[in-house]
Design an enzyme around this catalytic site. Structure first.
Site, mmCIF file in Angstrom:
data_model
loop_
_atom_site.group_PDB
_atom_site.id
_atom_site.type_symbol
_atom_site.label_atom_id
_atom_site.label_comp_id
_atom_site.label_asym_id
_atom_site.label_seq_id
_atom_site.Cartn_x
_atom_site.Cartn_y
_atom_site.Cartn_z
ATOM 1 N N LYS A 189 5.702 3.773 -0.862
ATOM 2 C CA LYS A 189 6.441 4.987 -1.433
ATOM 3 C C LYS A 189 7.804 5.014 -2.460
ATOM 4 C CE LYS A 189 3.812 8.740 -3.789
ATOM 5 N NZ LYS A 189 2.867 9.966 -3.574
ATOM 6 N N ASP A 208 -2.194 18.213 -5.443
ATOM 7 C CA ASP A 208 -3.374 17.381 -6.408
ATOM 8 C C ASP A 208 -4.858 16.611 -5.666
ATOM 9 O OD1 ASP A 208 -3.308 15.541 -8.288
ATOM 10 O OD2 ASP A 208 -1.553 13.911 -7.632
ATOM 11 N N ILE A 256 3.691 1.831 -5.709
ATOM 12 C CA ILE A 256 3.422 1.833 -4.228
ATOM 13 C C ILE A 256 2.941 0.728 -4.292
ATOM 14 C CG2 ILE A 256 1.409 2.208 -2.729
ATOM 15 C CD1 ILE A 256 2.238 4.832 -3.495
HETATM 16 N N1 ADP Z 1 -0.900 5.468 3.299
HETATM 17 C C1 ADP Z 1 -1.619 4.980 2.385
HETATM 18 N N2 ADP Z 1 -3.015 2.965 2.675
HETATM 19 C C2 ADP Z 1 -3.607 3.017 1.707
HETATM 20 N N3 ADP Z 1 -3.619 3.597 0.892
HETATM 21 C C3 ADP Z 1 -2.719 3.741 -0.109
HETATM 22 C C4 ADP Z 1 -1.056 5.184 0.960
HETATM 23 N N4 ADP Z 1 -0.579 5.689 -0.441
HETATM 24 C C5 ADP Z 1 -1.540 5.462 -1.286
HETATM 25 N N5 ADP Z 1 -1.797 4.400 -0.934
HETATM 26 C C6 ADP Z 1 -3.295 3.522 -2.458
HETATM 27 O O1 ADP Z 1 -1.492 4.596 -3.685
HETATM 28 C C7 ADP Z 1 -2.392 5.319 -4.602
HETATM 29 C C8 ADP Z 1 -1.153 6.282 -5.065
HETATM 30 O O2 ADP Z 1 -0.227 6.760 -3.863
HETATM 31 P P1 ADP Z 1 -0.340 8.093 -4.369
HETATM 32 O O3 ADP Z 1 0.606 8.397 -2.362
HETATM 33 O O4 ADP Z 1 -1.619 9.081 -4.039
HETATM 34 O O5 ADP Z 1 0.873 8.796 -5.338
HETATM 35 P P2 ADP Z 1 1.229 9.280 -7.324
HETATM 36 O O6 ADP Z 1 1.649 10.278 -6.449
HETATM 37 O O7 ADP Z 1 0.887 8.269 -7.910
HETATM 38 O O8 ADP Z 1 -1.071 9.125 -7.347
HETATM 39 C C9 ADP Z 1 -3.453 6.071 -3.923
HETATM 40 O O9 ADP Z 1 -4.219 6.693 -4.744
HETATM 41 C C10 ADP Z 1 -4.088 5.084 -2.580
HETATM 42 O O10 ADP Z 1 -5.135 4.237 -3.433
HETATM 43 MG MG MG Z 2 -2.230 10.474 -5.331
#
Ligand code: ADP
Ligand code: MG
Length: 208
Positions: free
Chosen positions: A27, A119, A14
């Protein structure tokens, strides 16, 4: 494009940066070398498509989620709105108890509209300006099967039990209040029963 890595996950990295003058999250799903490369790129593409579709779809259910700005399937990348709040996982105990009912409502809205999250952890909710946003739909599915919805509830219950053990009882109670207010008591009772079934199977499996 100046981006900064903020999180290295198991599946995706991220980054944050600017996209057309908006603070954004990038992402990017990582290449898994242990998978056959054709299959790997297929899986990454598939999850990127699914996640971006569902991020947008859930808005019509009334669930706050980041806006999708751009996707690049070759890089399995989604560029989305950055929600500059705090992950529910990192909130104080009393705040987690406080937001649990709202989280239950959001999950109820998801299920009522035939989507499972896949998830459901407290890291996948962000509190920003008193609004709870749902994120991370890479493992989501369109499904109206009660068994699938029970899998979601079972996971969030497990997370509350382990990561937030001291507040498990009150936050789970509040979660169910919120969930019930959306799906109704009959459906809620059915799902809670299925969760208990999964749990007892789990305990049995541990014994033998
Ligand atoms: N749109 C967003 N705005 C702010 N933080 C984000 C956002 N998307 C992801 N994050 C941060 O990145 C972390 C990991 O992203 P996530 O989409 O949950 O991927 P993973 O599949 O690795 O868990 C999240 O727990 C959050 O802290
Ligand atoms: Mg996540």
């Amino acid at each position: 494009m100046l981006v900064k890595l903020i999180k290295k996950g198991a599946e995706a990295d991220i980054y944050t940066g600017m996209w057309n003058n908006s603070k954004s999250v990038f992402k990017i799903r990582k290449i898994k070398n242990y998978r056959n490369s054709l299959l790997d790129s297929k899986i990454r593409k598939q999850r990127t498509i699914k996640e971006s579709q569902i991020l947008s779809q859930v808005k019509s259910f009334g669930i706050p989620s980041p806006l999708v700005y751009f996707i690049n399937l070759e890089k399995s990348m989604i560029v989305m709105q950055e929600i500059p709040g705090k992950s529910v996982h990192d909130l104080s105990n009393s705040k987690i108890i406080g937001v649990s009912k709202e989280i239950g409502k959001l999950v109820g809205l998801l299920h009522k509209n035939g989507v499972m999250h896949g998830d459901l952890t407290t890291s996948n909710f962000i509190l920003f300006k008193n609004i709870i946003y749902m994120i991370d739909f890479g493992l989501s599915q369109n499904t109206i099967k009660p068994e699938d919805h029970a899998v979601d509830l079972r996971l969030i219950k497990e997370i509350l039990n382990s990561a937030h053990a001291k507040i498990m009882e009150s936050s789970w109670k509040n979660f169910l209040l919120g969930y019930k207010s959306i799906v109704g008591i009959t459906y809620q009772t059915k799902i809670v029963k299925l969760v208990a079934d999964i749990e007892s199977r789990g305990r049995y499996a541990q014994v033998v």
